[in-house]
Scaffold this motif. Sequence first.
Motif, PDB file in Angstrom:
ATOM      1  N   GLU A 125     -23.518  50.183 -45.536  1.00  0.00           N
ATOM      2  CA  GLU A 125     -24.340  51.103 -44.766  1.00  0.00           C
ATOM      3  C   GLU A 125     -24.730  50.460 -43.433  1.00  0.00           C
ATOM      4  OE1 GLU A 125     -25.356  54.214 -45.251  1.00  0.00           O
ATOM      5  OE2 GLU A 125     -24.362  54.489 -47.177  1.00  0.00           O
ATOM      6  N   PRO A 126     -24.975  51.289 -42.393  1.00  0.00           N
ATOM      7  CA  PRO A 126     -25.338  50.729 -41.085  1.00  0.00           C
ATOM      8  C   PRO A 126     -26.628  49.921 -41.146  1.00  0.00           C
ATOM      9  CG  PRO A 126     -24.818  53.073 -40.933  1.00  0.00           C
ATOM     10  CD  PRO A 126     -24.916  52.751 -42.374  1.00  0.00           C
ATOM     11  N   THR A 127     -26.677  48.873 -40.318  1.00  0.00           N
ATOM     12  CA  THR A 127     -27.896  48.090 -40.144  1.00  0.00           C
ATOM     13  C   THR A 127     -28.406  48.285 -38.729  1.00  0.00           C
ATOM     14  OG1 THR A 127     -26.607  46.142 -39.495  1.00  0.00           O
ATOM     15  CG2 THR A 127     -27.175  46.365 -41.834  1.00  0.00           C
ATOM     16  N   HIS A 128     -29.665  47.973 -38.501  1.00  0.00           N
ATOM     17  CA  HIS A 128     -30.292  48.173 -37.197  1.00  0.00           C
ATOM     18  C   HIS A 128     -30.580  46.823 -36.546  1.00  0.00           C
ATOM     19  CE1 HIS A 128     -31.943  52.346 -38.601  1.00  0.00           C
ATOM     20  NE2 HIS A 128     -30.626  52.288 -38.567  1.00  0.00           N
ATOM     21  N   PRO A 129     -29.793  46.442 -35.499  1.00  0.00           N
ATOM     22  CA  PRO A 129     -30.023  45.160 -34.823  1.00  0.00           C
ATOM     23  C   PRO A 129     -31.397  45.065 -34.172  1.00  0.00           C
ATOM     24  CG  PRO A 129     -27.898  46.113 -34.211  1.00  0.00           C
ATOM     25  CD  PRO A 129     -28.647  47.164 -34.944  1.00  0.00           C
ATOM     26  N   GLU A 130     -31.935  46.210 -33.737  1.00  0.00           N
ATOM     27  CA  GLU A 130     -33.236  46.253 -33.070  1.00  0.00           C
ATOM     28  C   GLU A 130     -34.079  47.366 -33.678  1.00  0.00           C
ATOM     29  OE1 GLU A 130     -34.094  44.052 -30.887  1.00  0.00           O
ATOM     30  OE2 GLU A 130     -32.148  43.149 -30.384  1.00  0.00           O
ATOM     31  N   ASP A 131     -35.385  47.311 -33.420  1.00  0.00           N
ATOM     32  CA  ASP A 131     -36.303  48.296 -33.989  1.00  0.00           C
ATOM     33  C   ASP A 131     -36.053  49.707 -33.464  1.00  0.00           C
ATOM     34  OD1 ASP A 131     -37.507  46.332 -35.476  1.00  0.00           O
ATOM     35  OD2 ASP A 131     -39.149  46.006 -34.047  1.00  0.00           O
ATOM     36  N   ASP A 132     -35.501  49.818 -32.247  1.00  0.00           N
ATOM     37  CA  ASP A 132     -35.329  51.146 -31.638  1.00  0.00           C
ATOM     38  C   ASP A 132     -34.005  51.798 -32.022  1.00  0.00           C
ATOM     39  OD1 ASP A 132     -33.734  49.394 -30.217  1.00  0.00           O
ATOM     40  OD2 ASP A 132     -34.109  50.335 -28.274  1.00  0.00           O
ATOM     41  N   TRP A 133     -33.283  51.232 -32.995  1.00  0.00           N
ATOM     42  CA  TRP A 133     -32.033  51.825 -33.455  1.00  0.00           C
ATOM     43  C   TRP A 133     -32.311  52.806 -34.597  1.00  0.00           C
ATOM     44  CZ3 TRP A 133     -26.617  49.745 -32.880  1.00  0.00           C
ATOM     45  CH2 TRP A 133     -26.500  48.978 -31.712  1.00  0.00           C
ATOM     46  N   VAL A 134     -31.456  53.829 -34.691  1.00  0.00           N
ATOM     47  CA  VAL A 134     -31.580  54.828 -35.747  1.00  0.00           C
ATOM     48  C   VAL A 134     -30.203  55.082 -36.355  1.00  0.00           C
ATOM     49  CG1 VAL A 134     -33.577  55.962 -34.688  1.00  0.00           C
ATOM     50  CG2 VAL A 134     -31.261  56.738 -34.119  1.00  0.00           C
ATOM     51  N   THR A 135     -30.202  55.701 -37.513  1.00  0.00           N
ATOM     52  CA  THR A 135     -28.947  56.043 -38.189  1.00  0.00           C
ATOM     53  C   THR A 135     -28.673  57.537 -38.037  1.00  0.00           C
ATOM     54  OG1 THR A 135     -29.158  54.252 -39.800  1.00  0.00           O
ATOM     55  CG2 THR A 135     -27.728  56.098 -40.394  1.00  0.00           C
ATOM     56  N   VAL A 136     -27.463  57.863 -37.615  1.00  0.00           N
ATOM     57  CA  VAL A 136     -27.032  59.244 -37.420  1.00  0.00           C
ATOM     58  C   VAL A 136     -26.027  59.613 -38.506  1.00  0.00           C
ATOM     59  CG1 VAL A 136     -25.798  60.815 -35.869  1.00  0.00           C
ATOM     60  CG2 VAL A 136     -27.419  59.153 -34.931  1.00  0.00           C
ATOM     61  N   VAL A 163     -20.652  63.415 -32.910  1.00  0.00           N
ATOM     62  CA  VAL A 163     -21.752  64.376 -32.947  1.00  0.00           C
ATOM     63  C   VAL A 163     -22.293  64.324 -34.366  1.00  0.00           C
ATOM     64  CG1 VAL A 163     -22.375  66.813 -32.870  1.00  0.00           C
ATOM     65  CG2 VAL A 163     -20.825  65.872 -31.168  1.00  0.00           C
ATOM     66  N   GLY A 164     -23.624  64.344 -34.490  1.00  0.00           N
ATOM     67  CA  GLY A 164     -24.188  64.243 -35.817  1.00  0.00           C
ATOM     68  C   GLY A 164     -25.610  64.744 -35.887  1.00  0.00           C
ATOM     69  N   THR A 165     -26.274  64.334 -36.955  1.00  0.00           N
ATOM     70  CA  THR A 165     -27.647  64.746 -37.198  1.00  0.00           C
ATOM     71  C   THR A 165     -28.551  63.534 -37.144  1.00  0.00           C
ATOM     72  OG1 THR A 165     -26.827  66.508 -38.652  1.00  0.00           O
ATOM     73  CG2 THR A 165     -29.163  65.958 -38.785  1.00  0.00           C
ATOM     74  N   ALA A 166     -29.575  63.605 -36.288  1.00  0.00           N
ATOM     75  CA  ALA A 166     -30.535  62.523 -36.133  1.00  0.00           C
ATOM     76  C   ALA A 166     -31.501  62.507 -37.313  1.00  0.00           C
ATOM     77  CB  ALA A 166     -31.296  62.704 -34.826  1.00  0.00           C
ATOM     78  N   PRO A 167     -32.254  61.415 -37.465  1.00  0.00           N
ATOM     79  CA  PRO A 167     -33.206  61.342 -38.584  1.00  0.00           C
ATOM     80  C   PRO A 167     -34.211  62.486 -38.623  1.00  0.00           C
ATOM     81  CG  PRO A 167     -32.897  59.176 -37.625  1.00  0.00           C
ATOM     82  CD  PRO A 167     -32.176  60.137 -36.735  1.00  0.00           C
ATOM     83  N   ASP A 168     -34.540  63.071 -37.458  1.00  0.00           N
ATOM     84  CA  ASP A 168     -35.491  64.182 -37.444  1.00  0.00           C
ATOM     85  C   ASP A 168     -34.837  65.534 -37.699  1.00  0.00           C
ATOM     86  OD1 ASP A 168     -34.150  64.667 -35.102  1.00  0.00           O
ATOM     87  OD2 ASP A 168     -35.889  64.485 -33.791  1.00  0.00           O
ATOM     88  N   GLY A 169     -33.524  65.534 -37.987  1.00  0.00           N
ATOM     89  CA  GLY A 169     -32.820  66.760 -38.318  1.00  0.00           C
ATOM     90  C   GLY A 169     -32.191  67.491 -37.144  1.00  0.00           C
ATOM     91  N   THR A 170     -32.338  66.969 -35.928  1.00  0.00           N
ATOM     92  CA  THR A 170     -31.764  67.629 -34.761  1.00  0.00           C
ATOM     93  C   THR A 170     -30.292  67.263 -34.609  1.00  0.00           C
ATOM     94  OG1 THR A 170     -32.490  65.804 -33.326  1.00  0.00           O
ATOM     95  CG2 THR A 170     -33.962  67.708 -33.537  1.00  0.00           C
ATOM     96  N   ASP A 171     -29.531  68.165 -33.976  1.00  0.00           N
ATOM     97  CA  ASP A 171     -28.124  67.920 -33.699  1.00  0.00           C
ATOM     98  C   ASP A 171     -28.000  67.131 -32.401  1.00  0.00           C
ATOM     99  OD1 ASP A 171     -27.311  69.359 -35.940  1.00  0.00           O
ATOM    100  OD2 ASP A 171     -27.316  71.249 -34.831  1.00  0.00           O
ATOM    101  N   VAL A 172     -27.246  66.042 -32.428  1.00  0.00           N
ATOM    102  CA  VAL A 172     -27.174  65.144 -31.275  1.00  0.00           C
ATOM    103  C   VAL A 172     -25.732  64.744 -30.963  1.00  0.00           C
ATOM    104  CG1 VAL A 172     -29.493  64.189 -31.585  1.00  0.00           C
ATOM    105  CG2 VAL A 172     -27.543  63.122 -32.762  1.00  0.00           C
ATOM    106  N   VAL A 173     -25.517  64.425 -29.699  1.00  0.00           N
ATOM    107  CA  VAL A 173     -24.270  63.817 -29.234  1.00  0.00           C
ATOM    108  C   VAL A 173     -24.563  62.338 -28.995  1.00  0.00           C
ATOM    109  CG1 VAL A 173     -22.466  63.833 -27.475  1.00  0.00           C
ATOM    110  CG2 VAL A 173     -23.601  65.973 -28.129  1.00  0.00           C
TER     111      VAL A 173
END
Length: 317
Positions: free
Chosen positions: A25-36, A70-80
């Motif tokens: 599974e993806p890891t986050h190198p920094e605190d401001d990273w998110v999983t899509v 293109v995917g879905t952000a943690p908050d449920g929004t569609d993102v590029v």
Amino acid sequence: MRAAFASSFDADNPLAALTVGEQPEPTHPEDDWVTVQVRASSINHHDLWSLRGVGLGADRLPMILGCDAVGTAPDGTDVVVFPLVVDPGDPRGMSILSEHFPGTFAERVAVPRMNLLPLPAGLSATDAACLPTAWLTAWRMLTTKGRVDEADAVLVQGAGGGVATAAVALAVALGKRVYATSRDAGKRQRIAELGATALEPGARLPERVDVVIETVGEATFDHSLKSAAPMARIVVSGATAGHEPKVNLRRVFAMQLEILGTSMGTPGELTELLTFCAEHEVRPVVDSVVPFSRIEEAFARLHSGEAFGKIVIDHTA
């Protein structure tokens, strides 16, 4: 999670270096990273070069491939996903996904939160997945570098590939007279259907052009110089047919030509491109949409050279 990744390198047969299987599974190198959660992605020649070992070191294997998503952000929004990541360890100061950080050919991908752009209404995930690399490069070549707003006519060399086909479609949508070359008669017919005047490589143009989109290199560069009007911009983002062309410098200075190099673009330029495509109903030229379960077939088609436009991967299938 399932992913498509480079497990080795093979300069002669890059498809042999591709593996589809389980990856962490993806890891986050920094605190401001998110999983899509990835919904759609698209293949670029960059992925084949990675399988050949170009720009990717053996110490970074296995590496999940893929730049666009293109995917879905943690908050449920569609993102590029904007594919360039700030990377102090890279001489350029940034790297593209799949070079130092895992790419998008997976169920999920980790990226900086600032790399997420909203998917415009009316633009499908399949279409938007084509834009962040090839189409963004073409947009930057035409607008930022080529200053196409000052131009009447554009020449695109080697149309058929992702960047060149995007440049044709965008230049036509921008209202320019577009000439495009291709060695393949079938691709010339499809180029004409996009609204361009399709020509064989090296053919004499009915007029000199203000902007030349050059992704071929040595095989077409002399023709690009000869086709350029005074003070034209020749914008280069690739050299698939040789990177050391002979350049007639007397023509360059006598015609006051600009030869400009570029690659990719900025988040702001990608936002402009997304907005332009949504508002003007410009849709990417899609060669085929392939389910992730058959991603090897998508790689094989790109490697064959027969694709016209982008090959999209549907991660929901």
